[in-house]
Write a protein that holds these residues in place. Structure first.
Motif, PDB file in Angstrom:
ATOM      1  N   LEU A 129       0.871  -1.006   0.272  1.00 57.77           N
ATOM      2  CA  LEU A 129       0.041   0.144   0.024  1.00 57.77           C
ATOM      3  C   LEU A 129       0.555   1.367  -0.066  1.00 57.77           C
ATOM      4  O   LEU A 129       0.246   2.162  -0.711  1.00 57.77           O
ATOM      5  CB  LEU A 129      -1.430   0.335   1.185  1.00 57.77           C
ATOM      6  CG  LEU A 129      -2.025   1.042   1.376  1.00 57.77           C
ATOM      7  CD1 LEU A 129      -2.890   1.115   0.280  1.00 57.77           C
ATOM      8  CD2 LEU A 129      -3.120   0.667   2.858  1.00 57.77           C
ATOM      9  N   VAL A 130       1.532   0.893   0.468  1.00 54.90           N
ATOM     10  CA  VAL A 130       3.022   2.534   0.957  1.00 54.90           C
ATOM     11  C   VAL A 130       3.316   2.459  -0.465  1.00 54.90           C
ATOM     12  O   VAL A 130       3.411   3.965  -1.024  1.00 54.90           O
ATOM     13  CB  VAL A 130       3.809   2.029   1.849  1.00 54.90           C
ATOM     14  CG1 VAL A 130       4.934   3.198   1.669  1.00 54.90           C
ATOM     15  CG2 VAL A 130       3.559   2.356   3.384  1.00 54.90           C
ATOM     16  N   LEU A 131       3.470   1.488  -1.203  1.00 55.32           N
ATOM     17  CA  LEU A 131       4.952   1.543  -2.565  1.00 55.32           C
ATOM     18  C   LEU A 131       3.201   1.905  -3.602  1.00 55.32           C
ATOM     19  O   LEU A 131       3.702   3.248  -4.810  1.00 55.32           O
ATOM     20  CB  LEU A 131       4.413  -0.044  -3.501  1.00 55.32           C
ATOM     21  CG  LEU A 131       4.862   0.554  -4.523  1.00 55.32           C
ATOM     22  CD1 LEU A 131       6.364   0.769  -4.910  1.00 55.32           C
ATOM     23  CD2 LEU A 131       5.547  -1.186  -4.912  1.00 55.32           C
ATOM     24  N   LEU A 132       1.635   1.932  -3.193  1.00 52.85           N
ATOM     25  CA  LEU A 132       0.739   1.963  -3.825  1.00 52.85           C
ATOM     26  C   LEU A 132       0.407   3.928  -4.226  1.00 52.85           C
ATOM     27  O   LEU A 132       1.120   4.443  -4.809  1.00 52.85           O
ATOM     28  CB  LEU A 132      -0.323   1.374  -3.988  1.00 52.85           C
ATOM     29  CG  LEU A 132      -1.954   2.135  -4.415  1.00 52.85           C
ATOM     30  CD1 LEU A 132      -1.991   1.563  -6.091  1.00 52.85           C
ATOM     31  CD2 LEU A 132      -2.602   0.933  -4.165  1.00 52.85           C
ATOM     32  N   VAL A 133       0.282   4.191  -3.093  1.00 49.26           N
ATOM     33  CA  VAL A 133       0.222   5.552  -3.154  1.00 49.26           C
ATOM     34  C   VAL A 133       1.939   6.230  -3.171  1.00 49.26           C
ATOM     35  O   VAL A 133       1.069   7.287  -3.784  1.00 49.26           O
ATOM     36  CB  VAL A 133       0.274   6.422  -1.296  1.00 49.26           C
ATOM     37  CG1 VAL A 133       0.192   7.603  -0.495  1.00 49.26           C
ATOM     38  CG2 VAL A 133      -0.946   5.137  -0.631  1.00 49.26           C
ATOM     39  N   LEU A 134       2.963   6.283  -3.457  1.00 50.47           N
ATOM     40  CA  LEU A 134       3.880   6.339  -4.048  1.00 50.47           C
ATOM     41  C   LEU A 134       4.015   6.885  -5.560  1.00 50.47           C
ATOM     42  O   LEU A 134       4.406   7.990  -5.932  1.00 50.47           O
ATOM     43  CB  LEU A 134       5.345   5.388  -3.653  1.00 50.47           C
ATOM     44  CG  LEU A 134       6.841   6.852  -4.022  1.00 50.47           C
ATOM     45  CD1 LEU A 134       7.052   8.019  -3.322  1.00 50.47           C
ATOM     46  CD2 LEU A 134       7.660   5.651  -4.523  1.00 50.47           C
ATOM     47  N   LEU A 135       3.394   6.046  -5.609  1.00 50.74           N
ATOM     48  CA  LEU A 135       3.239   5.808  -7.524  1.00 50.74           C
ATOM     49  C   LEU A 135       2.430   6.265  -7.765  1.00 50.74           C
ATOM     50  O   LEU A 135       1.916   7.113  -8.265  1.00 50.74           O
ATOM     51  CB  LEU A 135       3.130   4.258  -7.751  1.00 50.74           C
ATOM     52  CG  LEU A 135       4.580   3.600  -7.308  1.00 50.74           C
ATOM     53  CD1 LEU A 135       4.349   2.154  -8.293  1.00 50.74           C
ATOM     54  CD2 LEU A 135       5.621   3.779  -8.709  1.00 50.74           C
ATOM     55  N   ALA A 136       1.115   6.047  -7.425  1.00 51.88           N
ATOM     56  CA  ALA A 136      -0.319   7.244  -7.432  1.00 51.88           C
ATOM     57  C   ALA A 136       0.430   8.424  -7.286  1.00 51.88           C
ATOM     58  O   ALA A 136       0.194   9.586  -8.314  1.00 51.88           O
ATOM     59  CB  ALA A 136      -1.086   7.260  -6.379  1.00 51.88           C
ATOM     60  N   GLY A 137       1.049   9.201  -6.438  1.00 48.99           N
ATOM     61  CA  GLY A 137       1.686  10.658  -6.007  1.00 48.99           C
ATOM     62  C   GLY A 137       2.522  10.561  -7.514  1.00 48.99           C
ATOM     63  O   GLY A 137       2.507  12.122  -7.801  1.00 48.99           O
ATOM     64  N   VAL A 138       3.677   9.962  -7.701  1.00 49.97           N
ATOM     65  CA  VAL A 138       3.892  10.051  -8.998  1.00 49.97           C
ATOM     66  C   VAL A 138       3.076  10.355 -10.247  1.00 49.97           C
ATOM     67  O   VAL A 138       3.464  11.405 -10.858  1.00 49.97           O
ATOM     68  CB  VAL A 138       5.029   9.464  -9.187  1.00 49.97           C
ATOM     69  CG1 VAL A 138       6.130   9.484 -10.627  1.00 49.97           C
ATOM     70  CG2 VAL A 138       6.164   9.348  -8.090  1.00 49.97           C
ATOM     71  N   SER A 139       2.177   9.533 -10.315  1.00 48.03           N
ATOM     72  CA  SER A 139       1.195   9.758 -11.784  1.00 48.03           C
ATOM     73  C   SER A 139       0.553  11.065 -11.488  1.00 48.03           C
ATOM     74  O   SER A 139       0.314  11.611 -12.768  1.00 48.03           O
ATOM     75  CB  SER A 139       0.438   8.286 -11.547  1.00 48.03           C
ATOM     76  OG  SER A 139       1.337   7.782 -11.671  1.00 48.03           O
ATOM     77  N   ALA A 140       0.169  11.577  -9.888  1.00 41.67           N
ATOM     78  CA  ALA A 140      -0.548  12.012 -10.283  1.00 41.67           C
ATOM     79  C   ALA A 140       0.518  14.230 -10.286  1.00 41.67           C
ATOM     80  O   ALA A 140       0.246  15.519 -10.528  1.00 41.67           O
ATOM     81  CB  ALA A 140      -1.131  12.524  -9.175  1.00 41.67           C
ATOM     82  N   VAL A 141       1.642  14.136  -9.756  1.00 46.90           N
ATOM     83  CA  VAL A 141       2.807  15.570 -10.430  1.00 46.90           C
ATOM     84  C   VAL A 141       2.949  15.606 -11.834  1.00 46.90           C
ATOM     85  O   VAL A 141       2.985  16.051 -12.240  1.00 46.90           O
ATOM     86  CB  VAL A 141       3.679  15.030  -9.855  1.00 46.90           C
ATOM     87  CG1 VAL A 141       5.138  16.236  -9.778  1.00 46.90           C
ATOM     88  CG2 VAL A 141       3.479  15.203  -8.554  1.00 46.90           C
TER      89      VAL A 141
END
Length: 319
Positions: free
Chosen positions: A297-309
């Motif tokens: 879940l931590v990895l998912l949130v990180l990748l979602a943040g990169v995609s949002a940026v």
């Protein structure tokens, strides 16, 4: 003269629809016809939705629930943030993120730049482009396990191909996968060779869509090869370059197959332990599915943040 009058029976006959006329539509006829016409499309759509539900959406929801649960005496109980605390306090957590970040940086230097350069070279050639495209894409068509095992033979410290080449050049042999200083670089080289074919073809398609008049105008202004690449090629392929950069980051952060097969996952002194391999250890070596789900879940949130940026920056550039 008065108008002729019709009897009630004759008036009823005159109001009947003539044979072959449109007549009144049966209720629901249009909907049924539209449903029959789109039945095949709806069937394929339902199949795709079911596949995504069972193999993508349900595992994501299940992972979210597992991250806040744990098993006690065969019972599943609510654990709150304890799984995240276990993950964050693990000494391997920081090392896994450092190794993953190192892999991402090295993979971007090689796996992002090399395919673009190869695509430029192939695009400039006048002959054998089809053969070269096949040659570049060939590693992608090979099974990943076979490709990794091939590189494991190349890296063999005894009679591996790379050490044989170093011997021909009178250079010292290397412990490619056994040395902590070279293990991660060896994994990156293998991963780049395995996956560069698809990116090269995408870059090549983007390059072939650039109008030739731009290069002719640059030549008239006295621009050399490097200036044409910097002022014409890169701006014209900016969109595909930024998209491929995002895809490269997402893919490299989730690296697992190459280090798992080349260095048995952890590598010498834990030098190739990645985040996804740590998730694998939590789940299948330690039987701690809650911690594995928490780290996932931590990895998912990180990748979602990169995609949002990335999306935000893309919108800002478009405006």
């Amino acid at each position: 003269m008065s108008a002729p009058t019709l009897s009630p029976s004759e008036a009823a006959k005159s109001r009947r629809p003539r044979p072959g006329g449109p007549g009144p539509r049966p209720p629901g006829g249009a909907f049924a016809k539209e449903l029959r016409r789109n039945l095949t499309a709806h069937g394929f759509l339902i199949g795709a939705v079911l596949c995504f539900s069972f193999f993508s959406w349900y595992p994501m929801v299940r992972e979210f629930l597992l991250a806040f649960q744990k098993n006690e005496d065969g019972r599943t109980v609510w654990a709150g943030w304890s799984n995240f605390t276990t993950v964050f306090n693990d000494p391997a957590f920081g090392q896994a993120w450092r190794n993953t970040l190192l892999f991402v940086v090295l993979a971007l230097v090689l796996g992002f730049v090399v395919p673009f350069v190869v695509a430029i070279v192939i695009n400039e050639m006048r002959h054998a482009q089809g053969y070269l495209r096949l040659l570049v894409y060939l590693p992608v068509m090979l099974p990943p396990v076979a490709s990794v095992l091939l590189f494991k033979y190349f890296y063999d410290p005894g009679h591996g191909l790379f050490n044989e080449l170093l011997g021909l050049l009178h250079l010292p042999e290397q412990q490619w996968l056994q040395d902590p200083d070279t293990a991660m670089l060896s994994v990156v080289i293998a991963a780049t060779w395995m996956n560069m074919g698809g990116a090269t073809l995408i870059y090549l398609a983007a390059l072939q869509g650039i109008p030739g008049e731009l290069y002719e105008a640059a030549e008239l202004d006295g621009a050399g090869l490097l200036r044409k690449i910097w002022y014409v090629t890169v701006p014209q392929t900016r969109l595909i370059l930024s998209l491929m950069l995002l895809m490269q980051i997402i893919a490299t952060v989730q690296v697992f197959t190459e280090p798992f097969l080349l260095t048995n996952g952890a590598g010498p002194e834990g030098s190739t332990t990645t985040v996804v391999y740590l998730i694998y250890q939590y789940a299948f070596n330690f039987n701690n599915y809650g911690a594995a789900a928490a780290l996932g879940l931590v990895l998912l949130v990180l990748l979602a943040g990169v995609s949002a940026v990335y999306v935000r920056l893309s919108r800002a550039q478009d405006d």
